[in-house]
Design a protein around this motif. Sequence first.
Motif, PDB file in Angstrom:
ATOM      1  N   ASP A  90       0.808  -1.222   0.000  1.00 28.69           N
ATOM      2  CA  ASP A  90       0.000   0.000   0.000  1.00 28.69           C
ATOM      3  C   ASP A  90       0.841   1.273   0.000  1.00 28.69           C
ATOM      4  OD1 ASP A  90       1.041   0.015   2.529  1.00 28.69           O
ATOM      5  OD2 ASP A  90      -0.879  -0.103   3.582  1.00 28.69           O
ATOM      6  N   GLY A  91       2.172   1.124  -0.074  1.00 28.54           N
ATOM      7  CA  GLY A  91       3.051   2.285  -0.128  1.00 28.54           C
ATOM      8  C   GLY A  91       3.533   2.774   1.221  1.00 28.54           C
ATOM      9  N   SER A  92       3.011   2.200   2.295  1.00 30.50           N
ATOM     10  CA  SER A  92       3.451   2.627   3.624  1.00 30.50           C
ATOM     11  C   SER A  92       4.904   2.221   3.858  1.00 30.50           C
ATOM     12  CB  SER A  92       2.551   2.022   4.703  1.00 30.50           C
ATOM     13  OG  SER A  92       2.588   0.606   4.654  1.00 30.50           O
ATOM     14  N   ARG A  93       5.588   3.023   4.641  1.00 31.40           N
ATOM     15  CA  ARG A  93       7.026   2.835   4.866  1.00 31.40           C
ATOM     16  C   ARG A  93       7.306   2.574   6.340  1.00 31.40           C
ATOM     17  NH1 ARG A  93      10.681   6.682   6.616  1.00 31.40           N
ATOM     18  NH2 ARG A  93      12.894   6.361   6.113  1.00 31.40           N
ATOM     19  N   SER A  94       8.177   1.614   6.587  1.00 23.84           N
ATOM     20  CA  SER A  94       8.636   1.352   7.947  1.00 23.84           C
ATOM     21  C   SER A  94      10.156   1.219   7.914  1.00 23.84           C
ATOM     22  CB  SER A  94       8.003   0.074   8.511  1.00 23.84           C
ATOM     23  OG  SER A  94       8.356  -1.053   7.726  1.00 23.84           O
ATOM     24  N   VAL A  95      10.783   1.493   9.041  1.00 23.78           N
ATOM     25  CA  VAL A  95      12.245   1.463   9.112  1.00 23.78           C
ATOM     26  C   VAL A  95      12.687   0.486  10.190  1.00 23.78           C
ATOM     27  CG1 VAL A  95      14.344   2.807   9.487  1.00 23.78           C
ATOM     28  CG2 VAL A  95      12.387   3.861   8.349  1.00 23.78           C
ATOM     29  N   LEU A  96      13.648  -0.352   9.843  1.00 21.89           N
ATOM     30  CA  LEU A  96      14.250  -1.274  10.795  1.00 21.89           C
ATOM     31  C   LEU A  96      15.733  -0.950  10.913  1.00 21.89           C
ATOM     32  CD1 LEU A  96      12.613  -4.668   9.716  1.00 21.89           C
ATOM     33  CD2 LEU A  96      11.981  -3.231  11.658  1.00 21.89           C
ATOM     34  N   TYR A  97      16.268  -1.159  12.107  1.00 16.49           N
ATOM     35  CA  TYR A  97      17.676  -0.858  12.363  1.00 16.49           C
ATOM     36  C   TYR A  97      18.405  -2.152  12.718  1.00 16.49           C
ATOM     37  CZ  TYR A  97      15.601   3.763  12.778  1.00 16.49           C
ATOM     38  OH  TYR A  97      14.891   4.911  12.529  1.00 16.49           O
ATOM     39  N   GLU A  98      19.507  -2.390  12.023  1.00 14.70           N
ATOM     40  CA  GLU A  98      20.309  -3.577  12.305  1.00 14.70           C
ATOM     41  C   GLU A  98      21.319  -3.231  13.397  1.00 14.70           C
ATOM     42  OE1 GLU A  98      21.985  -6.430   9.126  1.00 14.70           O
ATOM     43  OE2 GLU A  98      23.741  -5.308   9.833  1.00 14.70           O
ATOM     44  N   VAL A  99      21.184  -3.904  14.529  1.00 13.16           N
ATOM     45  CA  VAL A  99      22.059  -3.647  15.675  1.00 13.16           C
ATOM     46  C   VAL A  99      22.970  -4.852  15.880  1.00 13.16           C
ATOM     47  CG1 VAL A  99      22.172  -3.159  18.149  1.00 13.16           C
ATOM     48  CG2 VAL A  99      20.323  -2.179  16.766  1.00 13.16           C
ATOM     49  N   THR A 100      24.262  -4.592  15.960  1.00 16.78           N
ATOM     50  CA  THR A 100      25.248  -5.634  16.233  1.00 16.78           C
ATOM     51  C   THR A 100      25.928  -5.311  17.556  1.00 16.78           C
ATOM     52  OG1 THR A 100      25.648  -5.970  13.869  1.00 16.78           O
ATOM     53  CG2 THR A 100      27.299  -6.833  15.383  1.00 16.78           C
ATOM     54  N   VAL A 101      26.020  -6.305  18.418  1.00 15.43           N
ATOM     55  CA  VAL A 101      26.594  -6.099  19.751  1.00 15.43           C
ATOM     56  C   VAL A 101      27.946  -6.802  19.847  1.00 15.43           C
ATOM     57  CG1 VAL A 101      26.316  -6.549  22.215  1.00 15.43           C
ATOM     58  CG2 VAL A 101      24.346  -5.835  20.849  1.00 15.43           C
ATOM     59  N   THR A 102      28.933  -6.084  20.357  1.00 18.58           N
ATOM     60  CA  THR A 102      30.252  -6.651  20.630  1.00 18.58           C
ATOM     61  C   THR A 102      30.404  -6.803  22.140  1.00 18.58           C
ATOM     62  OG1 THR A 102      31.187  -5.545  18.689  1.00 18.58           O
ATOM     63  CG2 THR A 102      32.738  -6.347  20.344  1.00 18.58           C
ATOM     64  N   ASP A 103      30.722  -8.024  22.602  1.00 20.46           N
ATOM     65  CA  ASP A 103      30.892  -8.193  24.047  1.00 20.46           C
ATOM     66  C   ASP A 103      32.277  -7.705  24.462  1.00 20.46           C
ATOM     67  OD1 ASP A 103      32.768 -10.211  23.526  1.00 20.46           O
ATOM     68  OD2 ASP A 103      31.322 -11.828  23.799  1.00 20.46           O
ATOM     69  N   LYS A 104      32.526  -7.698  25.757  1.00 22.87           N
ATOM     70  CA  LYS A 104      33.766  -7.094  26.246  1.00 22.87           C
ATOM     71  C   LYS A 104      35.017  -7.857  25.818  1.00 22.87           C
ATOM     72  CE  LYS A 104      33.483  -9.262  30.842  1.00 22.87           C
ATOM     73  NZ  LYS A 104      33.405  -8.962  32.297  1.00 22.87           N
ATOM     74  N   SER A 105      34.844  -9.119  25.377  1.00 18.91           N
ATOM     75  CA  SER A 105      35.995  -9.881  24.887  1.00 18.91           C
ATOM     76  C   SER A 105      36.321  -9.542  23.432  1.00 18.91           C
ATOM     77  CB  SER A 105      35.722 -11.385  25.015  1.00 18.91           C
ATOM     78  OG  SER A 105      34.731 -11.802  24.082  1.00 18.91           O
ATOM     79  N   GLY A 106      35.445  -8.749  22.787  1.00 16.17           N
ATOM     80  CA  GLY A 106      35.666  -8.367  21.399  1.00 16.17           C
ATOM     81  C   GLY A 106      34.907  -9.217  20.401  1.00 16.17           C
ATOM     82  N   LYS A 107      34.099 -10.164  20.873  1.00 16.49           N
ATOM     83  CA  LYS A 107      33.344 -11.042  19.984  1.00 16.49           C
ATOM     84  C   LYS A 107      32.035 -10.378  19.570  1.00 16.49           C
ATOM     85  CE  LYS A 107      31.230 -15.634  19.691  1.00 16.49           C
ATOM     86  NZ  LYS A 107      30.942 -16.903  20.421  1.00 16.49           N
ATOM     87  N   LYS A 108      31.792 -10.367  18.255  1.00 17.50           N
ATOM     88  CA  LYS A 108      30.558  -9.781  17.739  1.00 17.50           C
ATOM     89  C   LYS A 108      29.438 -10.819  17.716  1.00 17.50           C
ATOM     90  CE  LYS A 108      32.506  -6.185  14.729  1.00 17.50           C
ATOM     91  NZ  LYS A 108      31.790  -5.047  15.339  1.00 17.50           N
ATOM     92  N   GLY A 109      28.244 -10.399  18.101  1.00 19.15           N
ATOM     93  CA  GLY A 109      27.083 -11.271  18.040  1.00 19.15           C
ATOM     94  C   GLY A 109      26.393 -11.173  16.691  1.00 19.15           C
ATOM     95  N   GLU A 110      25.343 -11.975  16.518  1.00 19.73           N
ATOM     96  CA  GLU A 110      24.572 -11.939  15.283  1.00 19.73           C
ATOM     97  C   GLU A 110      23.766 -10.641  15.211  1.00 19.73           C
ATOM     98  OE1 GLU A 110      24.382 -14.010  12.657  1.00 19.73           O
ATOM     99  OE2 GLU A 110      26.025 -15.175  13.528  1.00 19.73           O
ATOM    100  N   PRO A 111      23.772  -9.975  14.058  1.00 16.83           N
ATOM    101  CA  PRO A 111      22.982  -8.743  13.920  1.00 16.83           C
ATOM    102  C   PRO A 111      21.492  -9.032  14.089  1.00 16.83           C
ATOM    103  CG  PRO A 111      24.543  -8.993  12.108  1.00 16.83           C
ATOM    104  CD  PRO A 111      24.515 -10.298  12.829  1.00 16.83           C
ATOM    105  N   ARG A 112      20.783  -8.088  14.680  1.00 10.74           N
ATOM    106  CA  ARG A 112      19.337  -8.213  14.851  1.00 10.74           C
ATOM    107  C   ARG A 112      18.658  -6.944  14.359  1.00 10.74           C
ATOM    108  NH1 ARG A 112      17.591 -12.320  18.337  1.00 10.74           N
ATOM    109  NH2 ARG A 112      19.266 -13.436  19.408  1.00 10.74           N
ATOM    110  N   LEU A 113      17.507  -7.124  13.721  1.00 15.51           N
ATOM    111  CA  LEU A 113      16.728  -5.985  13.246  1.00 15.51           C
ATOM    112  C   LEU A 113      15.719  -5.580  14.310  1.00 15.51           C
ATOM    113  CD1 LEU A 113      16.056  -7.005   9.527  1.00 15.51           C
ATOM    114  CD2 LEU A 113      17.543  -5.169  10.327  1.00 15.51           C
ATOM    115  N   VAL A 114      15.702  -4.298  14.636  1.00 16.33           N
ATOM    116  CA  VAL A 114      14.760  -3.775  15.628  1.00 16.33           C
ATOM    117  C   VAL A 114      14.067  -2.553  15.036  1.00 16.33           C
ATOM    118  CG1 VAL A 114      16.135  -4.624  17.559  1.00 16.33           C
ATOM    119  CG2 VAL A 114      16.497  -2.304  16.720  1.00 16.33           C
ATOM    120  N   SER A 115      12.871  -2.291  15.520  1.00 11.72           N
ATOM    121  CA  SER A 115      12.100  -1.171  14.978  1.00 11.72           C
ATOM    122  C   SER A 115      12.265   0.108  15.790  1.00 11.72           C
ATOM    123  CB  SER A 115      10.612  -1.546  14.913  1.00 11.72           C
ATOM    124  OG  SER A 115      10.128  -1.887  16.202  1.00 11.72           O
ATOM    125  N   ASP A 116      12.656  -0.013  17.051  1.00 14.22           N
ATOM    126  CA  ASP A 116      12.776   1.169  17.908  1.00 14.22           C
ATOM    127  C   ASP A 116      14.054   1.056  18.736  1.00 14.22           C
ATOM    128  OD1 ASP A 116      12.523   3.342  19.563  1.00 14.22           O
ATOM    129  OD2 ASP A 116      10.472   2.909  20.189  1.00 14.22           O
TER     130      ASP A 116
END
Length: 206
Positions: free
Chosen positions: A54-80
């Motif tokens: 229908d033309g409506s638009r939504s935005v998702l943000y890909e967030v990647t978290v790095t723990d204190k050891s330097g290891k990156k987790g799997e990216p996750r899409l969040v809306s807010d």
Amino acid sequence: MENLQSEKNLQLDNQMDIGGHARFELNQGYMVGDQLIADFCPEITAVEENYAVDGSRSVLYEVTVTDKSGKKGEPRLVSDITRLDWFRDFGICDIYMGKRDKKILAYKLQQEALACKNRRKKFYISPGFHMVERMPVVAMGNRIISLSSMSGDITMISASKLEMKTGGISGLQMAKSCINFMPGVTVLLFYAALLGAIKPLLNFLG
């Protein structure tokens, strides 16, 4: 990791002026000055715009978290990115974090989202003829036909689940073959003829 480990000035407004430099420190986490904000470091790695039928638009943000050891987790899409629950959304214990710490992380993500250059667009297309990013496309069943290759950051998905068999030929190859079969036919005339031929089917599909 180099981007995370490099120091960056944290430019906050007067209400959130915490001073010092924001940075990721190995075996510590996200630091501002000499204050530990979190024992992990989140970052925006992509911004995805979704356009519905229908033309409506939504935005998702890909967030990647790095723990204190330097290891990156799997990216996750969040809306807010301002209402993240780090335990629920990422499996990270955040009970020790105060409201101010979470607000600082939210501000960090907002700034990164505004500056993010890795932007993707996803279009969900109903059966028929459409103009997508100034490019003419036709959706037939689960197939999308376009005479030009779209940019790599653009994805088109047919909203129809009706499977169209093409014998392994891509939509682009199919369109070019039809035009080569009819020399002198312009792109617009080709699409007009194609749309006229499949219009009864599109009406049936709704």
